[in-house]
Design a protein around this motif. Structure first.
Motif, PDB file in Angstrom:
ATOM      1  N   ILE A 123       0.816  -1.209   0.000  1.00 23.62           N
ATOM      2  CA  ILE A 123       0.000   0.000   0.000  1.00 23.62           C
ATOM      3  C   ILE A 123       0.852   1.262   0.000  1.00 23.62           C
ATOM      4  O   ILE A 123       0.452   2.278  -0.502  1.00 23.62           O
ATOM      5  N   LYS A 170      -8.773  -1.344   2.212  1.00 20.53           N
ATOM      6  CA  LYS A 170      -7.707  -0.520   1.642  1.00 20.53           C
ATOM      7  C   LYS A 170      -7.907   0.952   1.968  1.00 20.53           C
ATOM      8  O   LYS A 170      -6.966   1.654   2.336  1.00 20.53           O
ATOM      9  N   GLU A 202      -5.297   3.313   4.125  1.00 19.65           N
ATOM     10  CA  GLU A 202      -4.753   4.564   3.588  1.00 19.65           C
ATOM     11  C   GLU A 202      -5.045   5.755   4.508  1.00 19.65           C
ATOM     12  O   GLU A 202      -4.258   6.689   4.583  1.00 19.65           O
TER      13      GLU A 202
END
Length: 181
Positions: A4, A24, A28
């Motif tokens: 990531i 995800k 983030e």
């Protein structure tokens, strides 16, 4: 899980858990909710309060983060406030129950391997955090007294030998030292 590239500690934790379906966005946005200097140890996906999100164990807190397009949810449990945790699992998924400050929070639908590892690490961290600090044993008072008296008498002997005090002063001070025992 694909790399990531958020932050080294978060990337390492994300790689250890493998696939976290739908997390995800939370990964983030995790740096936005971390305190200065806080590091992430473990991550797991789960469901809490009607939303699917990310469970993050840091060196300071257990965090549940849901960062959706329409709604966001953040709940944290400072490690010092957590009294106990419970892990229950079925074939594939499990539930982590956190007891903190008189409240109970159930995070469900956690993949069994990630949830087990996270709950074990959390238990170990809590045990270390709550372990009583045992101070070093103090020297026995009687021994300290004897050492102090011996030192004072030796100093007194040196003063008499050097001629700094008279025999009468020596006897008077020696009697005072011995009577203080």
């Amino acid at each position: 899980m694909a790399k990531i590239n958020v932050r080294p500690d978060i990337d390492a934790a994300a790689e250890r858990i493998g696939s976290v379906v739908g997390a995800k966005r939370e990964i983030e946005h995790l740096p936005e909710v971390l305190w200065e200097g806080e590091t992430v140890d473990m991550l797991a996906g789960g469901s809490y309060g009607g939303g699917i999100g990310l469970l993050a164990l840091t060196d300071l807190r257990l965090i549940f983060l849901k960062h959706g397009i329409m709604s966001q949810k953040l709940e944290d449990f400072p490690l010092g406030n957590i009294s106990s945790v419970q892990w229950t699992a079925g074939m594939l998924m499990g539930t982590l129950t956190v007891y903190a400050s008189g409240n109970k929070a159930e995070i469900t639908q956690i993949a069994k391997p990630a949830g087990k590892a996270l709950s074990d690490k959390l238990r170990m961290t809590l045990a270390q955090l709550k372990a009583p600090v045992v101070p070093p044993a103090p020297a026995p008072v009687a021994l300290l007294g004897v050492q102090e008296v011996t030192s004072r008498l030796a100093t007194l002997d040196q003063l008499r030998a050097a001629g700094a005090i008279t025999d009468a002063e020596y006897q008077e001070r020696r009697s005072a030292i011995l009577s203080s025992i």
